[in-house]
Design a protein around this motif. Structure first.
Motif, mmCIF file in Angstrom:
data_model
loop_
_atom_site.group_PDB
_atom_site.id
_atom_site.type_symbol
_atom_site.label_atom_id
_atom_site.label_comp_id
_atom_site.label_asym_id
_atom_site.label_seq_id
_atom_site.Cartn_x
_atom_site.Cartn_y
_atom_site.Cartn_z
ATOM 1 N N THR A 283 0.869 -1.179 0.000
ATOM 2 C CA THR A 283 0.000 0.000 0.000
ATOM 3 C C THR A 283 0.908 1.233 0.000
ATOM 4 N N HIS A 284 0.328 2.374 -0.314
ATOM 5 C CA HIS A 284 1.120 3.609 -0.315
ATOM 6 C C HIS A 284 1.680 3.879 1.082
ATOM 7 N N LYS A 285 0.842 3.738 2.095
ATOM 8 C CA LYS A 285 1.283 3.993 3.467
ATOM 9 C C LYS A 285 2.398 3.039 3.882
ATOM 10 N N ALA A 286 2.291 1.764 3.514
ATOM 11 C CA ALA A 286 3.328 0.793 3.859
ATOM 12 C C ALA A 286 4.653 1.165 3.191
ATOM 13 N N ALA A 287 4.588 1.619 1.938
ATOM 14 C CA ALA A 287 5.805 2.038 1.242
ATOM 15 C C ALA A 287 6.415 3.266 1.920
ATOM 16 N N VAL A 288 5.571 4.233 2.275
ATOM 17 C CA VAL A 288 6.063 5.431 2.963
ATOM 18 C C VAL A 288 6.739 5.036 4.276
ATOM 19 N N ASP A 289 6.136 4.113 5.009
ATOM 20 C CA ASP A 289 6.722 3.658 6.274
ATOM 21 C C ASP A 289 8.077 2.993 6.052
ATOM 22 N N LEU A 290 8.212 2.227 4.967
ATOM 23 C CA LEU A 290 9.501 1.609 4.657
ATOM 24 C C LEU A 290 10.571 2.666 4.411
ATOM 25 N N PHE A 291 10.210 3.729 3.702
ATOM 26 C CA PHE A 291 11.167 4.801 3.438
ATOM 27 C C PHE A 291 11.522 5.539 4.726
ATOM 28 N N ARG A 292 10.532 5.790 5.562
ATOM 29 C CA ARG A 292 10.777 6.537 6.804
ATOM 30 C C ARG A 292 11.663 5.778 7.782
ATOM 31 N N THR A 293 11.564 4.455 7.784
ATOM 32 C CA THR A 293 12.314 3.644 8.752
ATOM 33 C C THR A 293 13.535 2.972 8.135
ATOM 34 N N ALA A 294 13.939 3.401 6.970
ATOM 35 C CA ALA A 294 15.013 2.728 6.233
ATOM 36 C C ALA A 294 16.418 2.991 6.771
ATOM 37 N N GLY A 295 16.564 3.958 7.641
ATOM 38 C CA GLY A 295 17.882 4.263 8.172
ATOM 39 C C GLY A 295 18.562 5.365 7.375
ATOM 40 N N ASP A 296 19.828 5.619 7.730
ATOM 41 C CA ASP A 296 20.573 6.712 7.096
ATOM 42 C C ASP A 296 21.147 6.348 5.739
ATOM 43 N N HIS A 297 21.481 5.071 5.548
ATOM 44 C CA HIS A 297 21.995 4.610 4.258
ATOM 45 C C HIS A 297 20.915 3.766 3.596
ATOM 46 N N VAL A 298 20.456 4.225 2.433
ATOM 47 C CA VAL A 298 19.326 3.586 1.770
ATOM 48 C C VAL A 298 19.764 3.092 0.402
ATOM 49 N N GLU A 299 19.447 1.830 0.123
ATOM 50 C CA GLU A 299 19.736 1.239 -1.180
ATOM 51 C C GLU A 299 18.428 1.078 -1.947
ATOM 52 N N LEU A 300 18.370 1.689 -3.131
ATOM 53 C CA LEU A 300 17.185 1.609 -3.974
ATOM 54 C C LEU A 300 17.507 0.808 -5.227
ATOM 55 N N HIS A 301 16.576 -0.028 -5.637
ATOM 56 C CA HIS A 301 16.660 -0.710 -6.935
ATOM 57 C C HIS A 301 15.561 -0.073 -7.779
ATOM 58 N N VAL A 302 15.949 0.576 -8.868
ATOM 59 C CA VAL A 302 15.052 1.476 -9.602
ATOM 60 C C VAL A 302 14.950 1.074 -11.069
ATOM 61 N N LEU A 303 13.733 1.083 -11.581
ATOM 62 C CA LEU A 303 13.474 0.927 -13.008
ATOM 63 C C LEU A 303 13.371 2.322 -13.593
ATOM 64 N N LYS A 304 14.270 2.653 -14.497
ATOM 65 C CA LYS A 304 14.300 3.997 -15.063
ATOM 66 C C LYS A 304 13.044 4.266 -15.865
ATOM 67 N N LYS A 305 12.601 5.515 -15.855
ATOM 68 C CA LYS A 305 11.309 5.896 -16.426
ATOM 69 C C LYS A 305 11.180 5.639 -17.916
ATOM 70 N N SER A 306 12.261 5.548 -18.638
ATOM 71 C CA SER A 306 12.192 5.376 -20.094
ATOM 72 C C SER A 306 11.756 3.981 -20.508
ATOM 73 N N CYS A 307 11.506 3.084 -19.540
ATOM 74 C CA CYS A 307 11.274 1.697 -19.943
ATOM 75 C C CYS A 307 10.049 1.052 -19.323
ATOM 76 N N HIS A 308 9.128 1.793 -18.774
ATOM 77 C CA HIS A 308 7.967 1.119 -18.199
ATOM 78 C C HIS A 308 6.651 1.677 -18.710
ATOM 79 N N GLY A 309 6.421 1.448 -19.994
ATOM 80 C CA GLY A 309 5.117 1.730 -20.580
ATOM 81 C C GLY A 309 4.932 3.171 -21.005
ATOM 82 N N THR A 310 3.873 3.381 -21.777
ATOM 83 C CA THR A 310 3.613 4.729 -22.270
ATOM 84 C C THR A 310 2.369 5.349 -21.667
ATOM 85 N N ASN A 311 1.674 4.617 -20.784
ATOM 86 C CA ASN A 311 0.439 5.165 -20.229
ATOM 87 C C ASN A 311 0.653 5.846 -18.887
ATOM 88 N N GLY A 312 1.883 5.981 -18.448
ATOM 89 C CA GLY A 312 2.138 6.580 -17.152
ATOM 90 C C GLY A 312 3.205 7.651 -17.226
#
Length: 144
Positions: free
Chosen positions: A75-104
Motif C-alpha cells: 500500500t502507499h502507506k506501507a511504502a512510505v513507512d519503509l522509506f521513513r524507517t530505512a535508516g541513514d543509508h538507503v539502497e534503492l533498486h530502480v526501473l528507469k522511467k524510459s522503460c515502463h510503458g507509455t500510459n504513465g
C-alpha cells in the motif's frame, strides 16, 4: 524480470540528509499511479535533497526495492513507512522511467516554452487589444 528490463534498472545508494531522502513517492496497491500497475513511483525530486545531489533518481522512475524489500503489492502507506524507517543509508533498486510503458510517467517531459512562443502570445494579445480598442472607438463616435 527479463533481460531487457534488467538493463534498464539501476541500484542507487543514498545517504539520508537533514531533509530526508529528498523525494516524494506516489502509487501503491491502494493508489495506482499508472493504470494496471501497483508500483511506487518518484513524483518529485526536492531541490538540494539527497536524491537531487546524487543526480541519478528522476521523477517518473519506478522504485522496485528499498534495502532489499520489494515494493510490489505494498500500500502507499506501507511504502512510505519503509522509506521513513530505512535508516541513514538507503539502497534503492530502480526501473528507469524510459522503460515502463507509455500510459504513465514515461511520457517525455514537455519541452519548455521558448521565448518565441511568448512573443507570439504577446503579439496575439496585442492584436486582440487593438481590435477591441477600434471597436470601442467606433461605438463611442456613433454615440455623439
Amino acid at each position: 524480470m527479463n533481460g531487457s528490463l534488467r538493463s534498464n534498472t539501476v541500484d542507487i545508494e543514498l545517504r539520508r540528509g537533514p531533509a530526508g531522502l529528498g523525494f516524494n513517492i506516489v502509487g501503491g496497491v491502494d493508489q495506482q499511479y499508472v493504470v494496471n500497475d501497483c508500483g511506487i513511483y518518484v513524483s518529485k525530486i526536492k531541490e538540494d535533497g539527497a536524491a537531487a545531489l546524487d543526480g541519478r533518481l528522476e521523477e517518473g522512475d519506478k522504485i522496485l526495492m528499498i534495502n532489499g524489500v520489494r515494493l510490489e503489492d505494498q500500500t502507499h502507506k506501507a511504502a512510505v513507512d519503509l522509506f521513513r524507517t530505512a535508516g541513514d543509508h538507503v539502497e534503492l533498486h530502480v526501473l528507469k522511467k524510459s522503460c515502463h510503458g507509455t500510459n504513465g510517467p514515461c511520457a517525455p517531459p514537455a519541452e519548455p516554452a521558448s521565448w518565441l512562443s511568448y512573443v507570439g502570445l504577446a503579439a496575439v494579445l496585442t492584436g486582440a487589444g487593438a481590435v477591441l480598442s477600434l471597436l470601442y472607438l467606433r461605438h463611442v463616435r456613433r454615440a455623439f
